[in-house]
Scaffold this motif. Structure first.
Motif, mmCIF file in Angstrom:
data_model
loop_
_atom_site.group_PDB
_atom_site.id
_atom_site.type_symbol
_atom_site.label_atom_id
_atom_site.label_comp_id
_atom_site.label_asym_id
_atom_site.label_seq_id
_atom_site.Cartn_x
_atom_site.Cartn_y
_atom_site.Cartn_z
ATOM 1 N N GLN A 87 -6.446 0.952 -6.845
ATOM 2 C CA GLN A 87 -5.093 1.385 -7.199
ATOM 3 C C GLN A 87 -4.467 0.431 -8.207
ATOM 4 O O GLN A 87 -3.817 0.867 -9.172
ATOM 5 C CB GLN A 87 -4.223 1.493 -5.941
ATOM 6 C CG GLN A 87 -4.786 2.382 -4.850
ATOM 7 C CD GLN A 87 -5.131 3.787 -5.328
ATOM 8 O OE1 GLN A 87 -4.631 4.251 -6.344
ATOM 9 N NE2 GLN A 87 -5.998 4.466 -4.601
ATOM 10 N N ALA A 141 -0.239 5.772 -8.893
ATOM 11 C CA ALA A 141 -1.612 5.375 -8.588
ATOM 12 C C ALA A 141 -2.458 6.624 -8.374
ATOM 13 O O ALA A 141 -1.986 7.755 -8.525
ATOM 14 C CB ALA A 141 -1.632 4.480 -7.353
ATOM 15 N N TYR A 142 -3.720 6.418 -8.011
ATOM 16 C CA TYR A 142 -4.602 7.533 -7.640
ATOM 17 C C TYR A 142 -4.776 7.532 -6.131
ATOM 18 O O TYR A 142 -5.871 7.576 -5.590
ATOM 19 C CB TYR A 142 -5.944 7.418 -8.364
ATOM 20 C CG TYR A 142 -5.882 7.836 -9.820
ATOM 21 C CD1 TYR A 142 -4.685 8.293 -10.379
ATOM 22 C CD2 TYR A 142 -6.993 7.789 -10.627
ATOM 23 C CE1 TYR A 142 -4.608 8.683 -11.703
ATOM 24 C CE2 TYR A 142 -6.934 8.178 -11.962
ATOM 25 C CZ TYR A 142 -5.733 8.617 -12.494
ATOM 26 O OH TYR A 142 -5.667 8.999 -13.813
ATOM 27 N N GLY A 143 -3.650 7.468 -5.459
ATOM 28 C CA GLY A 143 -3.549 7.381 -4.012
ATOM 29 C C GLY A 143 -2.193 6.768 -3.716
ATOM 30 O O GLY A 143 -1.265 6.874 -4.522
ATOM 31 N N GLU A 144 -2.057 6.099 -2.597
ATOM 32 C CA GLU A 144 -0.794 5.461 -2.249
ATOM 33 C C GLU A 144 -0.706 4.070 -2.871
ATOM 34 O O GLU A 144 -1.720 3.424 -3.138
ATOM 35 C CB GLU A 144 -0.662 5.328 -0.727
ATOM 36 C CG GLU A 144 -0.605 6.653 0.020
ATOM 37 C CD GLU A 144 0.780 7.268 0.036
ATOM 38 O OE1 GLU A 144 1.684 6.751 -0.650
ATOM 39 O OE2 GLU A 144 0.954 8.284 0.721
ATOM 40 N N GLY A 145 0.522 3.596 -3.059
ATOM 41 C CA GLY A 145 0.743 2.248 -3.561
ATOM 42 C C GLY A 145 2.220 1.966 -3.643
ATOM 43 O O GLY A 145 3.045 2.884 -3.737
ATOM 44 N N PRO A 180 1.197 9.259 -6.592
ATOM 45 C CA PRO A 180 0.591 9.767 -7.825
ATOM 46 C C PRO A 180 1.532 10.466 -8.792
ATOM 47 O O PRO A 180 1.337 10.388 -10.011
ATOM 48 C CB PRO A 180 -0.488 10.720 -7.304
ATOM 49 C CG PRO A 180 -0.894 10.131 -5.999
ATOM 50 C CD PRO A 180 0.368 9.587 -5.402
ATOM 51 N N ASN A 235 0.786 -1.237 0.000
ATOM 52 C CA ASN A 235 0.000 0.000 0.000
ATOM 53 C C ASN A 235 0.818 1.287 0.000
ATOM 54 O O ASN A 235 0.248 2.370 0.062
ATOM 55 C CB ASN A 235 -0.992 -0.001 1.165
ATOM 56 C CG ASN A 235 -0.317 -0.114 2.514
ATOM 57 O OD1 ASN A 235 0.901 -0.119 2.605
ATOM 58 N ND2 ASN A 235 -1.106 -0.210 3.560
ATOM 59 N N MET A 282 -2.479 -3.874 -0.930
ATOM 60 C CA MET A 282 -2.860 -2.912 -1.953
ATOM 61 C C MET A 282 -4.352 -2.972 -2.220
ATOM 62 O O MET A 282 -4.959 -4.049 -2.235
ATOM 63 C CB MET A 282 -2.104 -3.169 -3.264
ATOM 64 C CG MET A 282 -2.502 -2.218 -4.395
ATOM 65 S SD MET A 282 -1.547 -2.417 -5.919
ATOM 66 C CE MET A 282 -0.094 -1.430 -5.510
#
Length: 384
Positions: A254, A209-213, A203, A77, A250
């Motif tokens: 994402q 991603a469109y957030g955390e990853g 991002p 994540n 995850m």
């Protein structure tokens, strides 16, 4: 009007000047170019109602591990979680020492510290801005257990000599590839050449991603098994836990977004390289120190960082012209208050300290136009 997305770990100068014409990063432009595919991928996840560690994560892991050229990919994540789990799975713990460059984002060292281990900071090469084998070897002690080379700004560290030192001293090598998606070392993509490679999908990254990853890649199947346990509460099945682990899983949305974007990564990296070549051309007589691509590397320019002896003045001039800039990184980690107890002082790592005072990151993203680059260059080179 919403603010342009600022990348993690960077000091943005005047995030929203009133006359903004060249943003530092433009994620809206990227979204517009792939909107139909991204919207469909997100809708698919919502419709399936499988939101964590489902088919989208498995599909992304399979695609990304093939892209990097490793045997296993473990999606998590955040990039910080990737670093922490890789260290833990490699057996790093209390009392161990891990050699890291000071010229990087704080998370590289932080991941060492949260495990009770000690980060040992070393200087970087003044041309590549990455850690060298000679600096590493000078820092090795009987307590050293691992080396964390950082592929900084999108350029690979010189891995072969580092791997030779690691083999000689029986050390683990964990690649921090958080800024180097698709970067190459001697025609092989980074991340799969050490014991483990760690990526961030924040991002603003080349693959974001469109957030955390985040993700860890490895060629060691035993290590991959430990990593999968650690990311999911040590679980071997529902309500069955072999070890104590974490919730570092995850999310499906994402993974779905990343799978869409991965298909474009090579093209986006090529555009970044083209932008860098144009910057190099139009700034060749500027008096700035421009980034250098090393002979062994294929740079993917997550950041295009120049050096200026009058950085603050230059940054202010660019801001006044509506051009965003950033600083990667204004305070070396060895001089951060969080590590004051380790006793480092100014002058200990001279290259890192000089870079922290001189580097300035110019706008860099695939959708950047030649006209925008020309505006940046004219603002830099125009006197008065």
């Amino acid at each position: 009007m919403s603010k342009p997305y600022a990348p993690d770990s960077v000091q943005i100068h005047n995030p929203q000047p009133a006359n903004l014409t060249v943003p530092f990063v433009d994620l809206k432009a990227q979204y517009r170019s792939i909107k139909t595919e991204v919207d469909a991928a997100i809708a698919r996840v919502v419709e399936n109602t499988s939101f964590i560690m489902g088919p989208e994560v498995r599909a992304f892991e399979a695609a990304f591990v093939e892209y990097v050229g490793a045997r296993s990919c473990i999606a998590v994540n955040s990039g910080t979680a990737a670093l922490q789990l890789a260290l833990m799975a490699c057996g790093i713990g209390a009392g161990d020492e891990v050699i890291v460059p000071s010229f990087t984002f704080f998370a590289t060292a932080e991941a060492v510290s949260v495990l009770g281990a000690l980060p040992v900071f070393v200087d970087v090469d003044p041309l590549s801005y990455t850690v060298t084998a000679s600096a590493i070897e000078r820092a090795i002690t009987p307590r050293t257990r691992a080396i964390m080379p950082v592929h900084l700004y999108g350029q690979a560290a010189d891995l072969d000599p580092i791997l030779e030192v690691a083999t000689k001293h029986k050390l683990q090598v964990i690649e921090d590839a958080a800024q180097a998606h698709g970067a190459e070392y001697k025609r092989k993509r980074v991340g799969a050449q050490g014991h483990a490679g760690c990526f961030s999908f924040y991002p603003s990254k080349n693959l974001g991603a469109y957030g955390e990853g985040g993700a860890i890649v490895t060629n060691d199947e035993e290590l991959a098994t430990r990593l999968r346990l650690l990311r999911d509460h040590g679980s071997t099945g529902k309500y069955a836990h072999a070890i104590v682990g974490y919730n570092f899983r995850m999310e499906e949305i994402q993974a779905a977004v990343l799978s869409v974007k991965l298909a474009y990564l090579n093209d986006w990296n090529d555009r970044r390289r083209n932008h860098a070549a144009l910057y190099n051309q139009v700034l060749s007589e500027s008096g700035l120190v421009l980034p250098r691509e090393m002979d062994y590397a294929r740079h993917v320019y997550h950041v295009y960082a120049v050096q200026s002896e009058r950085r603050n003045e230059l940054q202010q001039r660019l801001t006044a012209a509506g051009i965003q800039t950033g600083v990667h990184y204004p305070i070396p980690i060895h001089l951060q208050p969080a590590y004051a107890s380790l006793g480092y002082k100014g002058g200990d790592l001279p290259v890192t300290e000089q870079l922290s005072e001189r580097v300035l990151s110019l706008p860099m993203y695939p959708e950047l136009s030649d006209e925008q680059i020309d505006k940046v260059a004219r603002t830099i080179t125009t006197k008065g």
